[in-house]
Design a protein around this motif. Sequence first.
Motif, PDB file in Angstrom:
ATOM      1  N   GLN A  99       0.634  -1.131   0.172  1.00  0.00           N
ATOM      2  CA  GLN A  99      -0.358  -0.027  -0.316  1.00  0.00           C
ATOM      3  C   GLN A  99       1.187   1.412   0.398  1.00  0.00           C
ATOM      4  OE1 GLN A  99      -4.031   0.237  -0.076  1.00  0.00           O
ATOM      5  NE2 GLN A  99      -3.195   2.753  -0.407  1.00  0.00           N
ATOM      6  N   VAL A 100       0.538   2.397  -0.624  1.00  0.00           N
ATOM      7  CA  VAL A 100       0.908   3.617  -0.871  1.00  0.00           C
ATOM      8  C   VAL A 100       0.005   4.263  -0.114  1.00  0.00           C
ATOM      9  CG1 VAL A 100       2.132   5.317  -2.410  1.00  0.00           C
ATOM     10  CG2 VAL A 100       2.751   2.936  -2.855  1.00  0.00           C
ATOM     11  N   PHE A 101       0.971   5.257   0.776  1.00  0.00           N
ATOM     12  CA  PHE A 101      -0.069   6.355   0.991  1.00  0.00           C
ATOM     13  C   PHE A 101       0.728   7.868   0.384  1.00  0.00           C
ATOM     14  CE2 PHE A 101      -0.438   3.032   4.051  1.00  0.00           C
ATOM     15  CZ  PHE A 101      -1.504   2.946   4.701  1.00  0.00           C
ATOM     16  N   LEU A 102       0.605   8.966   0.408  1.00  0.00           N
ATOM     17  CA  LEU A 102       0.627   9.965  -0.539  1.00  0.00           C
ATOM     18  C   LEU A 102       0.223  11.491   0.441  1.00  0.00           C
ATOM     19  CD1 LEU A 102       2.232  11.207  -2.469  1.00  0.00           C
ATOM     20  CD2 LEU A 102       0.350  11.440  -4.002  1.00  0.00           C
ATOM     21  N   SER A 103       0.980  11.819   0.976  1.00  0.00           N
ATOM     22  CA  SER A 103       0.822  13.182   2.148  1.00  0.00           C
ATOM     23  C   SER A 103       1.377  14.409   1.453  1.00  0.00           C
ATOM     24  CB  SER A 103       1.826  13.086   3.704  1.00  0.00           C
ATOM     25  OG  SER A 103       1.678  14.172   4.617  1.00  0.00           O
ATOM     26  N   THR A 104       0.362  15.742   1.485  1.00  0.00           N
ATOM     27  CA  THR A 104       0.129  16.504   0.871  1.00  0.00           C
ATOM     28  C   THR A 104      -0.518  17.908   2.034  1.00  0.00           C
ATOM     29  OG1 THR A 104      -0.104  18.006  -0.771  1.00  0.00           O
ATOM     30  CG2 THR A 104      -1.562  16.367  -0.049  1.00  0.00           C
ATOM     31  N   GLN A 110     -11.714  21.865 -14.792  1.00  0.00           N
ATOM     32  CA  GLN A 110     -10.495  20.749 -16.114  1.00  0.00           C
ATOM     33  C   GLN A 110      -9.529  19.724 -15.653  1.00  0.00           C
ATOM     34  OE1 GLN A 110      -8.028  21.871 -19.837  1.00  0.00           O
ATOM     35  NE2 GLN A 110      -9.601  24.352 -19.000  1.00  0.00           N
ATOM     36  N   LEU A 111      -8.782  20.174 -13.954  1.00  0.00           N
ATOM     37  CA  LEU A 111      -8.069  19.792 -13.354  1.00  0.00           C
ATOM     38  C   LEU A 111      -8.100  19.567 -11.978  1.00  0.00           C
ATOM     39  CD1 LEU A 111      -5.352  21.800 -14.484  1.00  0.00           C
ATOM     40  CD2 LEU A 111      -5.947  19.848 -15.711  1.00  0.00           C
ATOM     41  N   ASN A 112      -9.141  19.476 -11.279  1.00  0.00           N
ATOM     42  CA  ASN A 112      -8.911  19.391 -10.183  1.00  0.00           C
ATOM     43  C   ASN A 112      -9.879  18.161  -9.781  1.00  0.00           C
ATOM     44  OD1 ASN A 112      -9.599  19.715  -7.444  1.00  0.00           O
ATOM     45  ND2 ASN A 112     -11.182  21.278  -7.090  1.00  0.00           N
ATOM     46  N   TYR A 113     -10.037  17.101  -8.797  1.00  0.00           N
ATOM     47  CA  TYR A 113     -10.471  15.909  -8.723  1.00  0.00           C
ATOM     48  C   TYR A 113     -10.029  16.205  -6.825  1.00  0.00           C
ATOM     49  CZ  TYR A 113      -8.324  14.031 -12.879  1.00  0.00           C
ATOM     50  OH  TYR A 113      -7.865  13.918 -14.115  1.00  0.00           O
ATOM     51  N   GLU A 114     -11.327  16.866  -6.655  1.00  0.00           N
ATOM     52  CA  GLU A 114     -12.020  17.188  -5.001  1.00  0.00           C
ATOM     53  C   GLU A 114     -12.434  15.913  -4.730  1.00  0.00           C
ATOM     54  OE1 GLU A 114     -15.145  19.475  -2.286  1.00  0.00           O
ATOM     55  OE2 GLU A 114     -14.732  20.164  -4.464  1.00  0.00           O
ATOM     56  N   ASN A 115     -12.947  14.854  -5.350  1.00  0.00           N
ATOM     57  CA  ASN A 115     -13.116  13.833  -4.336  1.00  0.00           C
ATOM     58  C   ASN A 115     -11.900  12.786  -4.085  1.00  0.00           C
ATOM     59  OD1 ASN A 115     -15.947  14.851  -4.040  1.00  0.00           O
ATOM     60  ND2 ASN A 115     -16.482  13.394  -6.158  1.00  0.00           N
ATOM     61  N   TYR A 116     -10.648  13.345  -5.067  1.00  0.00           N
ATOM     62  CA  TYR A 116      -9.829  12.208  -5.275  1.00  0.00           C
ATOM     63  C   TYR A 116      -9.081  12.879  -3.489  1.00  0.00           C
ATOM     64  CZ  TYR A 116     -11.498   9.857  -8.904  1.00  0.00           C
ATOM     65  OH  TYR A 116     -11.561   9.369  -9.962  1.00  0.00           O
ATOM     66  N   GLY A 117      -9.048  13.691  -3.526  1.00  0.00           N
ATOM     67  CA  GLY A 117      -8.364  14.699  -1.700  1.00  0.00           C
ATOM     68  C   GLY A 117      -6.994  15.231  -2.504  1.00  0.00           C
ATOM     69  N   LEU A 118      -7.254  15.607  -3.949  1.00  0.00           N
ATOM     70  CA  LEU A 118      -6.234  16.687  -4.088  1.00  0.00           C
ATOM     71  C   LEU A 118      -6.378  17.884  -4.391  1.00  0.00           C
ATOM     72  CD1 LEU A 118      -5.666  13.615  -7.540  1.00  0.00           C
ATOM     73  CD2 LEU A 118      -3.850  13.683  -5.803  1.00  0.00           C
ATOM     74  N   LYS A 141      -3.764  11.370   1.592  1.00  0.00           N
ATOM     75  CA  LYS A 141      -3.846  11.478   3.725  1.00  0.00           C
ATOM     76  C   LYS A 141      -2.998  13.079   3.561  1.00  0.00           C
ATOM     77  CE  LYS A 141      -3.788   8.778   5.890  1.00  0.00           C
ATOM     78  NZ  LYS A 141      -5.641   8.562   5.998  1.00  0.00           N
ATOM     79  N   THR A 142      -3.563  13.735   4.560  1.00  0.00           N
ATOM     80  CA  THR A 142      -3.150  15.145   4.648  1.00  0.00           C
ATOM     81  C   THR A 142      -2.113  15.258   5.467  1.00  0.00           C
ATOM     82  OG1 THR A 142      -3.782  14.776   6.996  1.00  0.00           O
ATOM     83  CG2 THR A 142      -5.259  15.649   5.871  1.00  0.00           C
ATOM     84  N   SER A 143      -1.750  16.848   6.141  1.00  0.00           N
ATOM     85  CA  SER A 143       0.158  16.480   6.433  1.00  0.00           C
ATOM     86  C   SER A 143      -0.096  16.232   7.796  1.00  0.00           C
ATOM     87  CB  SER A 143       0.228  18.172   7.144  1.00  0.00           C
ATOM     88  OG  SER A 143      -0.667  18.643   7.821  1.00  0.00           O
ATOM     89  N   SER A 151       4.074   3.560  13.926  1.00  0.00           N
ATOM     90  CA  SER A 151       2.892   4.182  13.009  1.00  0.00           C
ATOM     91  C   SER A 151       2.776   5.902  12.505  1.00  0.00           C
ATOM     92  CB  SER A 151       1.730   4.350  13.582  1.00  0.00           C
ATOM     93  OG  SER A 151       1.378   2.798  14.211  1.00  0.00           O
ATOM     94  N   ILE A 152       1.955   6.187  11.830  1.00  0.00           N
ATOM     95  CA  ILE A 152       2.299   7.949  11.141  1.00  0.00           C
ATOM     96  C   ILE A 152       0.477   8.061  11.315  1.00  0.00           C
ATOM     97  CG2 ILE A 152       2.303   9.535   9.891  1.00  0.00           C
ATOM     98  CD1 ILE A 152       4.154   7.838   9.079  1.00  0.00           C
ATOM     99  N   ILE A 153       0.793   9.789  12.432  1.00  0.00           N
ATOM    100  CA  ILE A 153      -0.419  10.129  12.728  1.00  0.00           C
ATOM    101  C   ILE A 153      -0.601  11.312  12.091  1.00  0.00           C
ATOM    102  CG2 ILE A 153      -1.725  11.347  15.198  1.00  0.00           C
ATOM    103  CD1 ILE A 153       0.448   9.882  17.026  1.00  0.00           C
ATOM    104  N   PHE A 154      -2.261  11.471  11.318  1.00  0.00           N
ATOM    105  CA  PHE A 154      -2.317  12.914  10.716  1.00  0.00           C
ATOM    106  C   PHE A 154      -3.105  13.250  11.209  1.00  0.00           C
ATOM    107  CE2 PHE A 154      -1.338   8.919   7.755  1.00  0.00           C
ATOM    108  CZ  PHE A 154      -0.319   9.593   6.853  1.00  0.00           C
ATOM    109  N   GLU A 155      -2.663  15.602  10.920  1.00  0.00           N
ATOM    110  CA  GLU A 155      -3.205  15.840  11.169  1.00  0.00           C
ATOM    111  C   GLU A 155      -4.828  16.171  11.574  1.00  0.00           C
ATOM    112  OE1 GLU A 155      -2.353  18.779  12.152  1.00  0.00           O
ATOM    113  OE2 GLU A 155      -0.193  19.023  11.710  1.00  0.00           O
ATOM    114  N   ASP A 156      -5.618  15.448  10.638  1.00  0.00           N
ATOM    115  CA  ASP A 156      -7.340  15.247  10.665  1.00  0.00           C
ATOM    116  C   ASP A 156      -7.183  14.125  11.755  1.00  0.00           C
ATOM    117  OD1 ASP A 156      -6.149  12.878   8.802  1.00  0.00           O
ATOM    118  OD2 ASP A 156      -8.272  13.019   7.288  1.00  0.00           O
ATOM    119  N   GLY A 157      -6.126  13.673  12.437  1.00  0.00           N
ATOM    120  CA  GLY A 157      -6.641  12.361  13.797  1.00  0.00           C
ATOM    121  C   GLY A 157      -6.447  10.947  12.921  1.00  0.00           C
TER     122      GLY A 157
END
Length: 557
Positions: free
Chosen positions: A209-214, A259-267, A295-297, A305-311
């Motif tokens: 599994q790959v998680f991508l934090s931004t 054109q470019l906004n993937y809101e439902n994808y978390g982007l 994932k969020t920041s 483990s890693i804890i993200f800003e959204d809990g």
Amino acid sequence: MAKKVAVIGAGVSGLSSIKCCLDEGLEPTCFERSNDFGGLWKFAENSKDGMTRVYKSLVTNVCKEMSCYSDFPYREDYPNFMDHEKFWNYLREFAEHFGLLKYIQFKTTVCSVTKRPDFSETGQWDVVTETEGKQARAVFDAVMVCTGQFLSPHLPLESFPGIHKFKGQILHSQEYRIPDSFQGKRILVVGLGNTGGDIAVELSRTAAQVFLSTRTGAWVIRRSSWGGYPFNMMLTRRWYNVIAQVLPSCFINFDKQLQLNYENYGLRIAKGKKPNLIVNDELPTCILCGKVTMKTSIKDFTESSIIFEDGTIEANIDVVIFTTGYEFSFPFFEEPLKSLCTKKIMLYKRVFPPNLERPTLAIIGLISLTGSILAGTELQARWATRVFKGLCNIPPSQKLMAEGTKKEQLIKRGVIKDTSKDKLNFISYLDEIAQCIGSKPNIPLLFIKDPRLAWEVFFGPCSPYQYRLMGPGKWDGARNAILTQWDRTIKPMKTRIVPKSPAPTSLLRYLKVWGAPLLLASLILTYKSSLILKLVQEKLQGRVFPNRVLWFIPQSP
């Protein structure tokens, strides 16, 4: 006697700098610390030499017609977007065609670059180099620094609480080459730039599994655009650039979001954050298939483990890969020149340091553009060599220092924004440098003398050949290169002949001829109409509807 110029680095910028020196009758000597040219585009299996190299799967983000040396088109059979090997082959062909390799001293490190005692009169430099343990000193009339922006990995571990507790593997994207060693692991990629997106997609094929934090999100654009053509050629056009400057930013940004906004994808871009555009054909699909999870920041690390800003918490993480960019530096300079050169905002047009009595030092390639860096650095080199030769002038150092210092003070006071980290508009910046050289294309004159060419220059892709049409450095092949650029674009894809389907050719021809100008005119009229409506809205709000907003009128953010 020809002036001697030291060129530091034999990458993309260094090669064009050598050629530009030769074009102006200067005598270049290029110092390259590795054993080959090409800089980061020369692939290596590991990063033990400390140099930044491309990862094996890298594919260019800018198509070939928009990212070539302006007087050396790619062969027509080259694909529009290339892997690192084909791109390096192009650099080799360029270097061999113009005889550049004999001017490069390989395995040579530049130790120091210092002003000579009589610099205020001569503008000369003492350059100390080291080759296989032996030092040498030479005097040069000018210096071109072409070391790029990818010298040292930026790994801000101190910004991530608890990371010292994490027992998994931590690495920077500079160390990444191939995905084989990450088979079956749970991986977190930190940073959503082009590199972060590429690595996340590639690892998703082998990792568990790959998680991508931004922190900010991104607009994602594909390499292919309308009609299957490269997006660079469709979007980077002068007429479109005019529209972008005339219309309010809210119209342009709204168009991009559609054109470019993937809101439902978390982007989606976080509110208040600067727009960030990345090129990736597969990331949305990988998210859609669950192979990459956005994932969020990061808030905190534990041992595994890693804890993200959204809990949310992701457990059993094996590897964290930071794609957090690079730091650039100039260790061979003395202060205060060293510090001044690292401040992009202080460099005159991002090229010349402001504190030198003689403009004999140029920083080539310390820019970020919305288009090809190669095209930008080539124009920088063309301009710099003409300044060295005395054919172009820049303002005196006192004026440049005063302007730079004033900008710094205004930024500190919050009066203006620090734009040094923003990407510069490709066409606007290249036009600005070309104006200094005298090679900016004169569109009105072209429409009078050569309407067909003018049409392609204004309404077609703003390819680098445009800056070889007139003025110093004019190339006789530029016109033909522009008129045949679509042929070279289509050629590598014509590997299977398909019978043409019947189409209303007259309508297509009509749209091709009149579509762009009609769209330009309609958009300008729309903009003017929106201004009138806005004035009406303000009057109505003030007199009749003080507490209501007319919903059908576009609102600025």
